[in-house]
Design a protein around this motif. Structure first.
Motif, PDB file in Angstrom:
ATOM      1  N   ALA A 148      31.532 -98.925 -20.758  1.00  0.00           N
ATOM      2  CA  ALA A 148      31.767 -99.493 -19.708  1.00  0.00           C
ATOM      3  C   ALA A 148      32.109-101.237 -19.829  1.00  0.00           C
ATOM      4  CB  ALA A 148      30.680 -99.442 -18.483  1.00  0.00           C
ATOM      5  N   ALA A 149      31.086-101.639 -20.769  1.00  0.00           N
ATOM      6  CA  ALA A 149      31.299-102.986 -21.210  1.00  0.00           C
ATOM      7  C   ALA A 149      32.660-103.271 -21.829  1.00  0.00           C
ATOM      8  CB  ALA A 149      30.211-103.498 -22.156  1.00  0.00           C
ATOM      9  N   MET A 150      32.913-102.665 -22.942  1.00  0.00           N
ATOM     10  CA  MET A 150      33.989-102.763 -23.694  1.00  0.00           C
ATOM     11  C   MET A 150      35.491-102.626 -22.783  1.00  0.00           C
ATOM     12  SD  MET A 150      33.510-101.355 -27.454  1.00  0.00           S
ATOM     13  CE  MET A 150      32.920 -99.873 -27.088  1.00  0.00           C
ATOM     14  N   ASN A 151      35.356-101.595 -21.952  1.00  0.00           N
ATOM     15  CA  ASN A 151      36.539-101.069 -21.034  1.00  0.00           C
ATOM     16  C   ASN A 151      36.686-102.329 -20.023  1.00  0.00           C
ATOM     17  OD1 ASN A 151      37.665 -98.991 -22.091  1.00  0.00           O
ATOM     18  ND2 ASN A 151      36.047 -97.800 -21.344  1.00  0.00           N
ATOM     19  N   SER A 152      35.564-103.232 -19.736  1.00  0.00           N
ATOM     20  CA  SER A 152      36.011-104.404 -18.912  1.00  0.00           C
ATOM     21  C   SER A 152      35.867-105.824 -19.555  1.00  0.00           C
ATOM     22  CB  SER A 152      34.709-104.315 -17.934  1.00  0.00           C
ATOM     23  OG  SER A 152      33.982-103.203 -17.525  1.00  0.00           O
ATOM     24  N   GLY A 153      36.229-105.657 -20.768  1.00  0.00           N
ATOM     25  CA  GLY A 153      36.567-106.649 -21.557  1.00  0.00           C
ATOM     26  C   GLY A 153      35.274-107.634 -22.356  1.00  0.00           C
ATOM     27  N   LYS A 154      34.021-106.875 -22.299  1.00  0.00           N
ATOM     28  CA  LYS A 154      33.093-107.504 -22.557  1.00  0.00           C
ATOM     29  C   LYS A 154      32.911-106.990 -24.384  1.00  0.00           C
ATOM     30  CE  LYS A 154      32.558-108.950 -18.412  1.00  0.00           C
ATOM     31  NZ  LYS A 154      33.699-108.164 -17.555  1.00  0.00           N
ATOM     32  N   HIS A 155      32.107-107.844 -24.855  1.00  0.00           N
ATOM     33  CA  HIS A 155      31.509-107.044 -26.132  1.00  0.00           C
ATOM     34  C   HIS A 155      30.231-106.513 -25.857  1.00  0.00           C
ATOM     35  CE1 HIS A 155      34.091-109.909 -28.195  1.00  0.00           C
ATOM     36  NE2 HIS A 155      33.724-110.961 -28.005  1.00  0.00           N
ATOM     37  N   ALA A 156      29.950-105.481 -26.760  1.00  0.00           N
ATOM     38  CA  ALA A 156      28.935-104.671 -26.407  1.00  0.00           C
ATOM     39  C   ALA A 156      27.867-104.802 -27.558  1.00  0.00           C
ATOM     40  CB  ALA A 156      29.246-103.364 -26.314  1.00  0.00           C
ATOM     41  N   ALA A 157      26.514-104.941 -27.448  1.00  0.00           N
ATOM     42  CA  ALA A 157      25.330-104.863 -28.403  1.00  0.00           C
ATOM     43  C   ALA A 157      24.354-103.726 -27.847  1.00  0.00           C
ATOM     44  CB  ALA A 157      24.722-106.004 -28.428  1.00  0.00           C
ATOM     45  N   THR A 158      24.204-102.789 -28.631  1.00  0.00           N
ATOM     46  CA  THR A 158      23.043-101.432 -28.153  1.00  0.00           C
ATOM     47  C   THR A 158      21.989-101.322 -29.173  1.00  0.00           C
ATOM     48  OG1 THR A 158      23.038 -99.343 -27.696  1.00  0.00           O
ATOM     49  CG2 THR A 158      24.490-100.015 -29.518  1.00  0.00           C
ATOM     50  N   GLU A 159      20.967-100.864 -28.593  1.00  0.00           N
ATOM     51  CA  GLU A 159      19.632-100.641 -29.287  1.00  0.00           C
ATOM     52  C   GLU A 159      20.064 -99.389 -30.234  1.00  0.00           C
ATOM     53  OE1 GLU A 159      17.163-101.027 -30.749  1.00  0.00           O
ATOM     54  OE2 GLU A 159      16.534-102.901 -29.916  1.00  0.00           O
ATOM     55  N   VAL A 160      19.219 -98.980 -31.034  1.00  0.00           N
ATOM     56  CA  VAL A 160      19.439 -97.932 -32.010  1.00  0.00           C
ATOM     57  C   VAL A 160      19.126 -96.702 -31.391  1.00  0.00           C
ATOM     58  CG1 VAL A 160      19.475 -99.314 -33.907  1.00  0.00           C
ATOM     59  CG2 VAL A 160      17.235 -98.068 -33.134  1.00  0.00           C
ATOM     60  N   PRO A 161      19.721 -95.525 -31.658  1.00  0.00           N
ATOM     61  CA  PRO A 161      20.736 -95.370 -32.520  1.00  0.00           C
ATOM     62  C   PRO A 161      22.062 -95.358 -31.445  1.00  0.00           C
ATOM     63  CG  PRO A 161      19.916 -93.174 -31.671  1.00  0.00           C
ATOM     64  CD  PRO A 161      18.952 -94.238 -31.415  1.00  0.00           C
ATOM     65  N   ALA A 162      23.019 -96.165 -31.938  1.00  0.00           N
ATOM     66  CA  ALA A 162      24.374 -96.099 -31.155  1.00  0.00           C
ATOM     67  C   ALA A 162      24.584 -95.213 -30.371  1.00  0.00           C
ATOM     68  CB  ALA A 162      25.364 -96.949 -31.791  1.00  0.00           C
ATOM     69  N   ASP A 424      29.922 -99.364 -38.611  1.00  0.00           N
ATOM     70  CA  ASP A 424      28.428 -99.370 -39.221  1.00  0.00           C
ATOM     71  C   ASP A 424      27.616 -98.692 -37.991  1.00  0.00           C
ATOM     72  OD1 ASP A 424      29.276-100.674 -41.421  1.00  0.00           O
ATOM     73  OD2 ASP A 424      29.051-102.399 -40.211  1.00  0.00           O
ATOM     74  N   ALA A 425      27.948 -98.868 -36.722  1.00  0.00           N
ATOM     75  CA  ALA A 425      26.910 -98.265 -35.871  1.00  0.00           C
ATOM     76  C   ALA A 425      27.100 -96.934 -35.894  1.00  0.00           C
ATOM     77  CB  ALA A 425      27.493 -98.772 -34.376  1.00  0.00           C
ATOM     78  N   VAL A 426      28.423 -96.394 -35.945  1.00  0.00           N
ATOM     79  CA  VAL A 426      28.529 -94.859 -35.777  1.00  0.00           C
ATOM     80  C   VAL A 426      27.987 -94.081 -37.105  1.00  0.00           C
ATOM     81  CG1 VAL A 426      30.135 -95.405 -33.847  1.00  0.00           C
ATOM     82  CG2 VAL A 426      31.010 -94.826 -36.152  1.00  0.00           C
ATOM     83  N   THR A 427      28.619 -94.704 -38.037  1.00  0.00           N
ATOM     84  CA  THR A 427      28.394 -93.995 -39.384  1.00  0.00           C
ATOM     85  C   THR A 427      26.853 -93.837 -39.469  1.00  0.00           C
ATOM     86  OG1 THR A 427      30.228 -95.315 -40.450  1.00  0.00           O
ATOM     87  CG2 THR A 427      28.539 -94.309 -41.797  1.00  0.00           C
ATOM     88  N   LEU A 428      26.023 -95.070 -39.130  1.00  0.00           N
ATOM     89  CA  LEU A 428      24.541 -94.734 -39.424  1.00  0.00           C
ATOM     90  C   LEU A 428      24.049 -93.644 -38.308  1.00  0.00           C
ATOM     91  CD1 LEU A 428      23.372 -98.382 -39.949  1.00  0.00           C
ATOM     92  CD2 LEU A 428      23.987 -96.717 -41.771  1.00  0.00           C
TER      93      LEU A 428
END
Ligand SMILES: NC(=O)c1ccc[n+]([C@@H]2O[C@H](COP(=O)([O-])OP(=O)(O)OC[C@H]3O[C@@H](n4cnc5c(N)ncnc54)[C@H](O)[C@@H]3O)[C@@H](O)[C@H]2O)c1
Length: 466
Positions: A148-162, A424-428
């Motif tokens: 939702a963040a990226m599709n609204s043009g925002k950067h996203a930061a997420t806790e682990v695991p992504a 990196d987020a998705v690989t880990l």
């Protein structure tokens, strides 16, 4: 929509999962388990990997999920210059009110509240006055909030695991590529003092060519998993954590141990994770704990928990290294992340005590205390930032958490690539889904998808940031 990805990773993933289950029952090998993924995923892909993003004058943030970790990040963000928290969202009104209070007490403008239920974060994402959506919700909400963040043009930061599933991993990659927004997984353990120092040692060649890494999440979480609102310091984590132990068997939390080792090994930057195999022990700890806490006839004691008490995963990298990961969250034991990095010139270990052996420096067959090397190899980030975390109180994790948040904001203000990006987020994170598949298929080796679609060969390793 990016058509280069496995045309329907979700369908493909589900089909493969069913296959894996069937093979597990039959007890035969499954060499081609992940071939369909990697074959399609290897095609070139037009979008930029680490988007060149214009520097921001200030970082305006919408915070989603202000439980334990969300509140920690908020404390950090309030100490960093050029940050404004404009909006706070949680399904519990009281937590939002608490966060608003913290912000006002810090002398900042009161942020708007979003408390209309599970998907109210979408309204927050649609605001036109935020740059970053910071997501510290339970696992199942990480991907919906980031998308939702990226599709609204925002950067996203997420806790682990992504992400929890492989399909979710691909959704994050596709959306980050399509929108050109950052999608960063906040792996705080990469910024802990010893992990940073080991990275510095590796960059300076002290350990030689790397051969082996180990890491893990070994944390007795029985009380936390059974916690309920009002139970103590963990608020309500049990509500969302326990169901994962009921229905999933794999390494559910791989990134704290793997993140630092992957950085040392330049994963997605000249090297990549190729395949893994996982094994799980019996599942005993949660039932035993529940019988003691709630009584042998309680629903919790009679519940079947699928998660093995101990899950061990072996990963092979493209360059040939072996990584061992441990996941152990249902047994009585002291906390550990089991960090070990070994190369052609020596070996360094973090738990249970920090020690090192370097050929030519250490006595033959002798460990030295790692402390002896601190002055020479302390990472510049730690040297310059740890002091700024003084006074924060986050259960001993304050320095690494502060440095992690500081780095994210610094990158956004400078318009530079973040230390960890969507690949990196998705690989880990993918280790969880892949280890579940491997265990379900009698520990068959499972290939990692190449989420970078070949770009890992030319991406530059993370340098020594100062
Ligand atoms: N990096 C670390 O060291 C570390 C440590 C603990 C937890 N975590 C991660 O942080 C995340 C949160 O964990 P926690 O310990 O803070 O849990 P928590 O239960 O204390 O906090 C989660 C918060 O999210 C809220 N929430 C739930 N669904 C929501 C929704 N749909 N929209 C908005 N808010 C929602 C809950 O009400 C709660 O306040 C998890 O992903 C966990 O893995 C990371």
């Amino acid at each position: 929509m990016n058509t280069n990805r496995d045309t329907s990773a979700s369908d493909c993933g589900r089909r493969e999962f069913l296959k894996a289950g069937a093979v597990g029952v039959l007890g035969v090998g499954l060499g081609n388990l992940a071939l369909a993924h990697s074959a399609v995923a290897a095609e070139p892909q037009p979008q930029s990997a680490s988007p060149a993003i214009r520097p921001l004058k200030s970082v305006r943030i919408g915070l989603v999920g202000v439980g334990d970790m969300g509140s920690c990040h908020l404390q950090n963000l309030l100490r960093i210059d050029n940050v404004e928290v404009r909006a706070v969202c949680d399904i519990v009104e009281g937590k939002v009110a608490q966060a608003q209070d913290m912000i006002v007490k810090a002398g900042k403008r009161k942020p708007d509240a979003y408390t209309r239920g599970d998907t109210d974060f979408k309204r927050l994402c649609e605001r036109d006055d935020i740059d970053l959506v910071y997501n510290a919700t339970p696992w199942e909400w990480h991907v919906p909030v980031c998308l939702a963040a990226m599709n609204s043009g925002k950067h996203a930061a997420t806790e682990v695991p992504a992400a929890v599933t492989l399909d979710e991993c691909w959704q994050l990659v596709e959306t980050a590529e399509k929108t050109g927004r950052h999608c960063v997984m906040m792996e705080n353990c990469c910024y802990d003092q010893t992990e940073l120092m080991i990275l510095n040692m590796v960059r300076k060649g002290l350990l030689g060519e790397l051969l082996r890494g180990e890491g893990g999440y070994l944390h007795d979480m029985r009380a936390i998993k059974f916690s309920r609102p009002g139970d103590g310091p963990w608020t309500a984590e049990g509500i969302w954590r326990l169901p994962h132990s009921v229905r999933r068997n794999g390494d559910l939390y791989p990134t704290h141990g793997l993140g630092p080792v992957a950085q040392c090994m330049n994963i997605n930057r000249g090297n990549r994770l190729v395949r893994l195999t996982s094994m799980g022990s019996q599942s005993r700890g949660l039932k035993l704990f529940a019988a003691k806490k709630f009584g042998p006839e309680s629903a919790q004691a009679k519940q079947h928990y699928v998660l093995s008490d101990v899950v061990v995963t072996l990963i092979q990298t493209h360059d040939g290294q072996v990584i061992v990961l441990n996941h152990d969250t249902s047994s009585p034991r002291p906390y550990s992340r089991n960090i070990l990095v070994q190369g052609t010139k020596g070996i360094v270990v973090k738990y249970p005590e920090e020690k090192i052996h370097i050929e030519g420096r250490s006595g033959e067959n002798e460990w030295e205390p790692l402390e002896k090397y601190r002055k020479e190899f302390e990472h510049p980030l730690w040297k310059s930032l740890a002091k700024r975390a003084e006074g924060l109180s986050q259960g001993g994790m304050e320095c690494m958490d502060f440095i992690e948040d500081y780095r994210l904001i610094q990158c956004l203000l400078e318009g530079t690539p973040t230390d960890m990006d969507v690949y990196d987020a998705v690989t880990l994170s993918a280790v969880s889904a892949l280890s579940e598949r491997s265990i379900a298929a009698n520990s068959t080796a499972v290939d990692f998808p190449d989420f970078t679609r070949g770009r890992w060969k030319n991406r530059q390793p993370l340098g020594i940031i100062s």
